[in-house]
Design a protein around this motif. Structure first.
Motif, PDB file in Angstrom:
ATOM      1  N   THR A   1       0.831  -1.473  -0.581  1.00 22.08           N
ATOM      2  CA  THR A   1      -0.062  -0.124   0.308  1.00 22.08           C
ATOM      3  C   THR A   1       1.284   1.594  -0.371  1.00 22.08           C
ATOM      4  O   THR A   1       0.119   2.461  -1.193  1.00 22.08           O
ATOM      5  N   GLN A   2       2.107   1.083   0.685  1.00 20.04           N
ATOM      6  CA  GLN A   2       2.407   2.380   0.480  1.00 20.04           C
ATOM      7  C   GLN A   2       3.789   2.841  -0.151  1.00 20.04           C
ATOM      8  O   GLN A   2       3.786   3.921  -0.377  1.00 20.04           O
ATOM      9  N   LEU A   3       4.000   2.049  -0.794  1.00 18.72           N
ATOM     10  CA  LEU A   3       4.736   1.545  -2.072  1.00 18.72           C
ATOM     11  C   LEU A   3       3.377   2.203  -3.497  1.00 18.72           C
ATOM     12  O   LEU A   3       3.943   3.354  -4.783  1.00 18.72           O
ATOM     13  N   GLU A   4       2.544   1.916  -3.609  1.00 17.54           N
ATOM     14  CA  GLU A   4       1.544   2.324  -4.261  1.00 17.54           C
ATOM     15  C   GLU A   4       1.756   3.837  -3.753  1.00 17.54           C
ATOM     16  O   GLU A   4       1.000   4.693  -5.181  1.00 17.54           O
ATOM     17  N   ILE A   5       1.217   4.542  -2.679  1.00 14.48           N
ATOM     18  CA  ILE A   5       1.428   5.377  -2.366  1.00 14.48           C
ATOM     19  C   ILE A   5       1.924   6.477  -3.239  1.00 14.48           C
ATOM     20  O   ILE A   5       1.691   7.773  -3.935  1.00 14.48           O
ATOM     21  N   GLU A   6       3.304   5.828  -3.446  1.00 12.80           N
ATOM     22  CA  GLU A   6       4.260   6.819  -2.838  1.00 12.80           C
ATOM     23  C   GLU A   6       4.761   6.652  -4.945  1.00 12.80           C
ATOM     24  O   GLU A   6       4.358   8.290  -5.611  1.00 12.80           O
ATOM     25  N   MET A   7       3.779   5.762  -5.597  1.00 11.77           N
ATOM     26  CA  MET A   7       3.945   5.557  -7.280  1.00 11.77           C
ATOM     27  C   MET A   7       2.595   6.388  -7.042  1.00 11.77           C
ATOM     28  O   MET A   7       3.065   7.699  -8.507  1.00 11.77           O
ATOM     29  N   ALA A   8       1.761   6.274  -7.009  1.00  8.85           N
ATOM     30  CA  ALA A   8       0.842   7.594  -7.454  1.00  8.85           C
ATOM     31  C   ALA A   8       0.591   8.792  -7.178  1.00  8.85           C
ATOM     32  O   ALA A   8       1.072  10.091  -8.280  1.00  8.85           O
ATOM     33  N   TYR A   9       2.263   9.559  -6.503  1.00 11.08           N
ATOM     34  CA  TYR A   9       2.463  10.715  -5.592  1.00 11.08           C
ATOM     35  C   TYR A   9       3.152  10.909  -6.618  1.00 11.08           C
ATOM     36  O   TYR A   9       3.329  13.002  -6.967  1.00 11.08           O
ATOM     37  N   LYS A  10       3.859  10.158  -6.749  1.00 14.66           N
ATOM     38  CA  LYS A  10       5.198  10.559  -8.376  1.00 14.66           C
ATOM     39  C   LYS A  10       4.446  10.664  -9.820  1.00 14.66           C
ATOM     40  O   LYS A  10       5.407  12.046 -10.174  1.00 14.66           O
ATOM     41  N   ARG A  11       3.718  10.111  -9.722  1.00 16.97           N
ATOM     42  CA  ARG A  11       2.598  10.417 -10.952  1.00 16.97           C
ATOM     43  C   ARG A  11       2.174  11.484 -11.399  1.00 16.97           C
ATOM     44  O   ARG A  11       2.385  12.048 -11.936  1.00 16.97           O
ATOM     45  N   MET A  12       1.594  11.650 -10.143  1.00 17.25           N
ATOM     46  CA  MET A  12       1.032  13.168  -9.831  1.00 17.25           C
ATOM     47  C   MET A  12       1.403  14.228  -9.722  1.00 17.25           C
ATOM     48  O   MET A  12       1.847  15.277 -11.032  1.00 17.25           O
ATOM     49  N   LEU A  13       3.017  14.499  -9.625  1.00 20.66           N
ATOM     50  CA  LEU A  13       3.746  15.472  -9.669  1.00 20.66           C
ATOM     51  C   LEU A  13       4.814  15.358 -11.208  1.00 20.66           C
ATOM     52  O   LEU A  13       4.630  16.469 -11.376  1.00 20.66           O
ATOM     53  N   LEU A  14       4.615  14.543 -11.777  1.00 23.40           N
ATOM     54  CA  LEU A  14       5.240  14.177 -13.217  1.00 23.40           C
ATOM     55  C   LEU A  14       4.330  14.525 -14.022  1.00 23.40           C
ATOM     56  O   LEU A  14       4.210  15.473 -15.034  1.00 23.40           O
ATOM     57  N   SER A  15       3.066  14.370 -13.377  1.00 26.26           N
ATOM     58  CA  SER A  15       1.609  14.838 -14.934  1.00 26.26           C
ATOM     59  C   SER A  15       2.019  16.868 -14.264  1.00 26.26           C
ATOM     60  O   SER A  15       1.008  17.474 -15.396  1.00 26.26           O
ATOM     61  N   VAL A  16       1.557  16.816 -13.025  1.00 24.62           N
ATOM     62  CA  VAL A  16       1.802  18.742 -13.059  1.00 24.62           C
ATOM     63  C   VAL A  16       2.917  19.602 -13.081  1.00 24.62           C
ATOM     64  O   VAL A  16       2.490  20.083 -14.046  1.00 24.62           O
ATOM     65  N   LYS A  17       4.083  18.790 -13.850  1.00 25.21           N
ATOM     66  CA  LYS A  17       5.551  19.007 -13.913  1.00 25.21           C
ATOM     67  C   LYS A  17       4.739  19.019 -15.686  1.00 25.21           C
ATOM     68  O   LYS A  17       5.282  20.745 -16.140  1.00 25.21           O
ATOM     69  N   GLN A  18       4.248  17.909 -16.144  1.00 29.83           N
ATOM     70  CA  GLN A  18       4.250  18.476 -17.435  1.00 29.83           C
ATOM     71  C   GLN A  18       3.912  19.559 -18.119  1.00 29.83           C
ATOM     72  O   GLN A  18       3.349  20.357 -19.327  1.00 29.83           O
ATOM     73  N   GLU A  19       2.053  19.645 -17.296  1.00 32.29           N
ATOM     74  CA  GLU A  19       1.205  20.773 -17.452  1.00 32.29           C
ATOM     75  C   GLU A  19       1.570  21.990 -17.274  1.00 32.29           C
ATOM     76  O   GLU A  19       1.679  23.078 -17.686  1.00 32.29           O
ATOM     77  N   LEU A  20       2.788  22.134 -16.371  1.00 26.38           N
ATOM     78  CA  LEU A  20       3.530  23.145 -16.117  1.00 26.38           C
ATOM     79  C   LEU A  20       4.600  23.501 -17.024  1.00 26.38           C
ATOM     80  O   LEU A  20       4.023  25.096 -17.783  1.00 26.38           O
ATOM     81  N   GLU A  21       5.066  22.730 -18.185  1.00 28.83           N
ATOM     82  CA  GLU A  21       5.739  23.205 -18.771  1.00 28.83           C
ATOM     83  C   GLU A  21       4.876  23.577 -20.309  1.00 28.83           C
ATOM     84  O   GLU A  21       5.730  24.718 -21.028  1.00 28.83           O
ATOM     85  N   GLN A  22       3.999  22.727 -20.346  1.00 29.33           N
ATOM     86  CA  GLN A  22       2.795  23.372 -21.235  1.00 29.33           C
ATOM     87  C   GLN A  22       2.612  24.854 -21.468  1.00 29.33           C
ATOM     88  O   GLN A  22       2.602  25.232 -22.770  1.00 29.33           O
TER      89      GLN A  22
END
Length: 264
Positions: A240-261
Protein backbone atom coordinates in the motif's frame (compact mmCIF):
# COMPACT_ATOMS: atom_id res chain seq x y z
CA UNK A 1 -33.57 -74.90 70.47
CA UNK A 2 -30.46 -75.75 68.54
CA UNK A 3 -31.02 -78.16 65.66
CA UNK A 4 -28.16 -79.95 63.93
CA UNK A 5 -28.68 -79.82 60.20
CA UNK A 6 -27.73 -82.81 58.12
CA UNK A 7 -25.94 -80.54 55.64
CA UNK A 8 -23.49 -79.29 58.30
CA UNK A 9 -21.89 -82.43 59.83
CA UNK A 10 -18.37 -80.98 59.79
CA UNK A 11 -19.43 -78.06 61.92
CA UNK A 12 -20.47 -80.32 64.81
CA UNK A 13 -18.32 -83.42 64.20
CA UNK A 14 -14.89 -81.95 63.50
CA UNK A 15 -12.05 -84.54 63.59
CA UNK A 16 -9.90 -82.00 65.42
CA UNK A 17 -12.31 -82.16 68.35
CA UNK A 18 -11.65 -85.90 68.68
CA UNK A 19 -7.89 -85.29 68.53
CA UNK A 20 -8.21 -82.77 71.34
CA UNK A 21 -10.35 -85.20 73.38
CA UNK A 22 -7.92 -88.10 72.89
CA UNK A 23 -4.94 -85.91 73.75
CA UNK A 24 -6.56 -84.67 76.97
CA UNK A 25 -7.53 -88.20 78.04
CA UNK A 26 -4.02 -89.53 77.43
CA UNK A 27 -2.37 -86.67 79.30
CA UNK A 28 -4.72 -87.05 82.28
CA UNK A 29 -4.16 -90.82 82.33
CA UNK A 30 -0.38 -90.46 82.11
CA UNK A 31 -0.31 -87.85 84.86
CA UNK A 32 -2.52 -90.01 87.10
CA UNK A 33 -0.29 -93.06 86.58
CA UNK A 34 2.81 -91.04 87.34
CA UNK A 35 1.29 -89.71 90.56
CA UNK A 36 0.02 -93.15 91.58
CA UNK A 37 3.10 -95.22 90.81
CA UNK A 38 6.24 -93.47 89.60
CA UNK A 39 7.92 -96.80 88.78
CA UNK A 40 5.72 -97.29 85.71
CA UNK A 41 7.92 -95.04 83.66
CA UNK A 42 7.53 -96.51 80.16
CA UNK A 43 3.72 -96.61 80.15
CA UNK A 44 3.55 -93.17 81.75
CA UNK A 45 5.95 -91.66 79.25
CA UNK A 46 4.08 -93.38 76.42
CA UNK A 47 0.73 -91.91 77.43
CA UNK A 48 2.17 -88.44 78.02
CA UNK A 49 4.04 -88.57 74.71
CA UNK A 50 0.92 -89.49 72.73
CA UNK A 51 -1.05 -86.88 74.65
CA UNK A 52 1.45 -84.17 73.67
CA UNK A 53 1.38 -85.45 70.09
CA UNK A 54 -2.41 -85.12 69.77
CA UNK A 55 -2.41 -81.80 71.64
CA UNK A 56 0.01 -80.29 69.15
CA UNK A 57 -2.06 -81.63 66.28
CA UNK A 58 -5.03 -79.83 67.82
CA UNK A 59 -3.34 -76.51 66.98
CA UNK A 60 -4.50 -77.08 63.41
CA UNK A 61 -7.98 -75.92 64.45
CA UNK A 62 -6.65 -72.36 64.71
CA UNK A 63 -5.25 -72.50 61.18
CA UNK A 64 -8.37 -73.82 59.44
CA UNK A 65 -9.79 -70.31 58.96
CA UNK A 66 -7.02 -69.40 56.52
CA UNK A 67 -6.73 -71.81 53.55
CA UNK A 68 -3.13 -70.76 52.88
CA UNK A 69 -1.96 -72.09 56.28
CA UNK A 70 -4.46 -74.94 56.38
CA UNK A 71 -3.54 -76.31 52.96
CA UNK A 72 -1.55 -79.33 54.18
CA UNK A 73 -4.35 -80.66 56.38
CA UNK A 74 -7.05 -80.04 53.77
CA UNK A 75 -4.93 -81.61 51.01
CA UNK A 76 -4.16 -84.70 53.11
CA UNK A 77 -7.76 -85.12 54.21
CA UNK A 78 -9.06 -84.88 50.65
CA UNK A 79 -6.31 -87.01 49.13
CA UNK A 80 -6.48 -89.70 51.82
CA UNK A 81 -8.84 -92.10 49.94
CA UNK A 82 -6.90 -91.73 46.69
CA UNK A 83 -3.61 -91.97 48.55
CA UNK A 84 -4.65 -95.19 50.30
CA UNK A 85 -5.60 -96.78 46.97
CA UNK A 86 -2.34 -95.57 45.48
CA UNK A 87 -0.32 -97.06 48.36
CA UNK A 88 -2.20 -100.35 48.13
CA UNK A 89 -1.14 -100.55 44.50
CA UNK A 90 2.51 -99.79 45.38
CA UNK A 91 2.88 -102.13 48.38
CA UNK A 92 3.00 -105.39 46.33
CA UNK A 93 5.82 -103.99 44.17
CA UNK A 94 7.73 -102.85 47.25
CA UNK A 95 7.29 -106.24 48.93
CA UNK A 96 8.40 -108.00 45.74
CA UNK A 97 11.65 -106.04 45.73
CA UNK A 98 12.08 -106.62 49.48
CA UNK A 99 11.69 -110.41 49.35
CA UNK A 100 13.82 -110.67 46.21
CA UNK A 101 16.66 -108.69 47.78
CA UNK A 102 16.47 -110.70 51.00
CA UNK A 103 16.59 -114.00 49.10
CA UNK A 104 19.39 -113.05 46.68
CA UNK A 105 21.55 -110.50 48.52
CA UNK A 106 21.35 -111.94 52.04
CA UNK A 107 25.15 -111.88 52.33
CA UNK A 108 25.06 -108.08 52.71
CA UNK A 109 24.35 -106.60 56.13
CA UNK A 110 21.79 -104.30 54.53
CA UNK A 111 19.66 -107.23 53.28
CA UNK A 112 20.05 -109.89 55.98
CA UNK A 113 16.36 -109.85 56.97
CA UNK A 114 13.10 -108.63 55.52
CA UNK A 115 12.82 -105.75 57.98
CA UNK A 116 16.44 -104.71 57.34
CA UNK A 117 15.79 -104.90 53.60
CA UNK A 118 12.72 -102.66 53.93
CA UNK A 119 14.75 -100.12 55.93
CA UNK A 120 17.41 -100.11 53.22
CA UNK A 121 14.94 -99.76 50.36
CA UNK A 122 13.08 -96.98 52.13
CA UNK A 123 16.36 -95.11 52.63
CA UNK A 124 17.14 -95.61 48.93
CA UNK A 125 13.79 -94.03 48.02
CA UNK A 126 14.83 -90.96 50.02
CA UNK A 127 18.26 -90.89 48.37
CA UNK A 128 20.25 -92.13 51.36
CA UNK A 129 23.06 -94.69 51.09
CA UNK A 130 22.80 -95.27 47.35
CA UNK A 131 26.55 -95.51 46.75
CA UNK A 132 27.14 -97.89 49.66
CA UNK A 133 24.25 -100.10 48.54
CA UNK A 134 25.70 -100.25 45.03
CA UNK A 135 29.09 -101.26 46.44
CA UNK A 136 27.56 -104.03 48.61
CA UNK A 137 25.40 -105.54 45.85
CA UNK A 138 28.10 -105.28 43.19
CA UNK A 139 30.46 -107.22 45.43
CA UNK A 140 27.87 -110.02 45.65
CA UNK A 141 26.55 -110.04 42.08
CA UNK A 142 27.83 -107.36 39.75
CA UNK A 143 25.19 -107.47 36.99
CA UNK A 144 22.15 -108.47 39.03
CA UNK A 145 22.94 -105.96 41.80
CA UNK A 146 23.12 -103.07 39.34
CA UNK A 147 19.97 -104.17 37.53
CA UNK A 148 18.09 -104.47 40.84
CA UNK A 149 19.12 -101.05 42.18
CA UNK A 150 18.70 -99.18 38.89
CA UNK A 151 15.21 -100.58 38.33
CA UNK A 152 14.15 -99.93 41.93
CA UNK A 153 15.46 -96.34 42.01
CA UNK A 154 14.00 -95.44 38.61
CA UNK A 155 10.62 -96.94 39.47
CA UNK A 156 10.15 -95.50 42.95
CA UNK A 157 11.96 -92.15 42.64
CA UNK A 158 11.25 -91.17 39.03
CA UNK A 159 7.79 -92.71 38.66
CA UNK A 160 6.06 -93.28 42.00
CA UNK A 161 7.05 -89.99 43.65
CA UNK A 162 6.15 -87.95 40.55
CA UNK A 163 2.78 -89.67 40.31
CA UNK A 164 2.10 -88.89 43.96
CA UNK A 165 3.08 -85.22 43.47
CA UNK A 166 0.86 -84.93 40.40
CA UNK A 167 -2.02 -86.42 42.40
CA UNK A 168 -1.59 -83.78 45.13
CA UNK A 169 -1.35 -81.02 42.53
CA UNK A 170 -4.57 -82.18 40.89
CA UNK A 171 -6.37 -82.27 44.25
CA UNK A 172 -5.11 -78.77 45.04
CA UNK A 173 -6.39 -77.37 41.72
CA UNK A 174 -9.78 -79.06 42.20
CA UNK A 175 -9.97 -77.72 45.77
CA UNK A 176 -9.34 -74.17 44.62
CA UNK A 177 -11.90 -74.58 41.85
CA UNK A 178 -14.58 -75.78 44.28
CA UNK A 179 -13.75 -72.95 46.70
CA UNK A 180 -14.21 -70.46 43.88
CA UNK A 181 -17.58 -71.98 43.02
CA UNK A 182 -18.71 -71.93 46.66
CA UNK A 183 -17.98 -68.23 47.01
CA UNK A 184 -20.89 -67.51 44.69
CA UNK A 185 -21.41 -65.40 41.61
CA UNK A 186 -20.94 -62.14 43.49
CA UNK A 187 -17.38 -62.91 44.51
CA UNK A 188 -16.74 -64.50 41.15
CA UNK A 189 -17.97 -61.32 39.44
CA UNK A 190 -15.62 -59.10 41.46
CA UNK A 191 -12.62 -59.72 39.21
CA UNK A 192 -14.78 -58.96 36.17
CA UNK A 193 -16.00 -55.73 37.76
CA UNK A 194 -12.46 -54.78 38.64
CA UNK A 195 -11.36 -55.42 35.04
CA UNK A 196 -14.34 -53.41 33.77
CA UNK A 197 -13.48 -50.47 36.05
CA UNK A 198 -9.86 -50.63 34.97
CA UNK A 199 -10.91 -50.62 31.31
CA UNK A 200 -13.22 -47.64 31.87
CA UNK A 201 -10.46 -45.73 33.63
CA UNK A 202 -8.08 -46.52 30.79
CA UNK A 203 -10.66 -45.26 28.27
CA UNK A 204 -11.17 -42.07 30.30
CA UNK A 205 -7.44 -41.48 30.45
CA UNK A 206 -7.18 -42.02 26.70
CA UNK A 207 -10.05 -39.59 26.07
CA UNK A 208 -8.46 -37.06 28.41
CA UNK A 209 -5.13 -37.40 26.64
CA UNK A 210 -6.86 -37.08 23.24
CA UNK A 211 -8.64 -33.89 24.33
CA UNK A 212 -5.45 -32.40 25.70
CA UNK A 213 -3.63 -33.24 22.48
CA UNK A 214 -6.48 -31.73 20.44
CA UNK A 215 -6.39 -28.59 22.57
CA UNK A 216 -2.65 -28.27 22.11
CA UNK A 217 -3.04 -28.69 18.33
CA UNK A 218 -5.75 -26.02 18.25
CA UNK A 219 -3.55 -23.57 20.18
CA UNK A 220 -0.67 -24.28 17.84
CA UNK A 221 -2.91 -23.77 14.80
CA UNK A 222 -4.23 -20.47 16.18
CA UNK A 223 -0.68 -19.25 16.82
CA UNK A 224 0.35 -20.18 13.29
CA UNK A 225 -2.75 -18.47 11.87
CA UNK A 226 -2.05 -15.32 13.89
CA UNK A 227 1.57 -15.25 12.72
CA UNK A 228 0.46 -15.70 9.11
CA UNK A 229 -2.08 -12.89 9.50
CA UNK A 230 0.55 -10.56 10.93
CA UNK A 231 2.90 -11.35 8.04
CA UNK A 232 0.12 -10.70 5.51
CA UNK A 233 -0.76 -7.40 7.18
CA UNK A 234 2.85 -6.27 7.07
CA UNK A 235 3.11 -7.26 3.40
CA UNK A 236 -0.15 -5.42 2.67
CA UNK A 237 1.10 -2.31 4.44
CA UNK A 238 4.31 -2.37 2.39
CA UNK A 239 2.48 -2.74 -0.92
CA UNK A 240 0.00 0.00 0.00
CA UNK A 241 2.80 2.41 0.86
CA UNK A 242 4.56 1.68 -2.44
CA UNK A 243 1.36 2.27 -4.40
CA UNK A 244 0.82 5.61 -2.65
CA UNK A 245 4.36 6.71 -3.44
CA UNK A 246 3.99 5.69 -7.08
CA UNK A 247 0.69 7.58 -7.36
CA UNK A 248 2.25 10.68 -5.78
CA UNK A 249 5.16 10.53 -8.20
CA UNK A 250 2.80 10.18 -11.14
CA UNK A 251 0.77 13.12 -9.93
CA UNK A 252 3.89 15.28 -9.60
CA UNK A 253 5.01 14.24 -13.05
CA UNK A 254 1.64 15.14 -14.59
CA UNK A 255 1.63 18.56 -12.81
CA UNK A 256 5.14 19.27 -14.05
CA UNK A 257 4.16 18.39 -17.61
CA UNK A 258 1.11 20.75 -17.49
CA UNK A 259 3.26 23.62 -16.15
CA UNK A 260 5.79 23.14 -18.94
CA UNK A 261 3.03 23.21 -21.55
CA UNK A 262 1.58 26.45 -20.12
CA UNK A 263 4.99 28.09 -20.16
CA UNK A 264 5.46 27.24 -23.79
Amino acid sequence: KVLIKAKQPKRWFNPLNFLSLIGNILQISGSALHLGDARQRYSTHLLIGFGCFFSWLNILRYLQYDPNYFFMYSALSKSLPTGIRFMIGIVPIFLAYSFFATAVFWASQRFQSVSQTMYTLFSLINGDGIYLSFCDLMSINFCLGQLFLYSFIILFICVVQNLFMSMLTKIQSEDRKTEGEKRGPETAAKPLEAKKDAAQQAIKQQEKGFLEQKKANMILWLNEAQEANEKAQKQFDKTTQLEIEMAYKRMLLSVKQELEQQLK
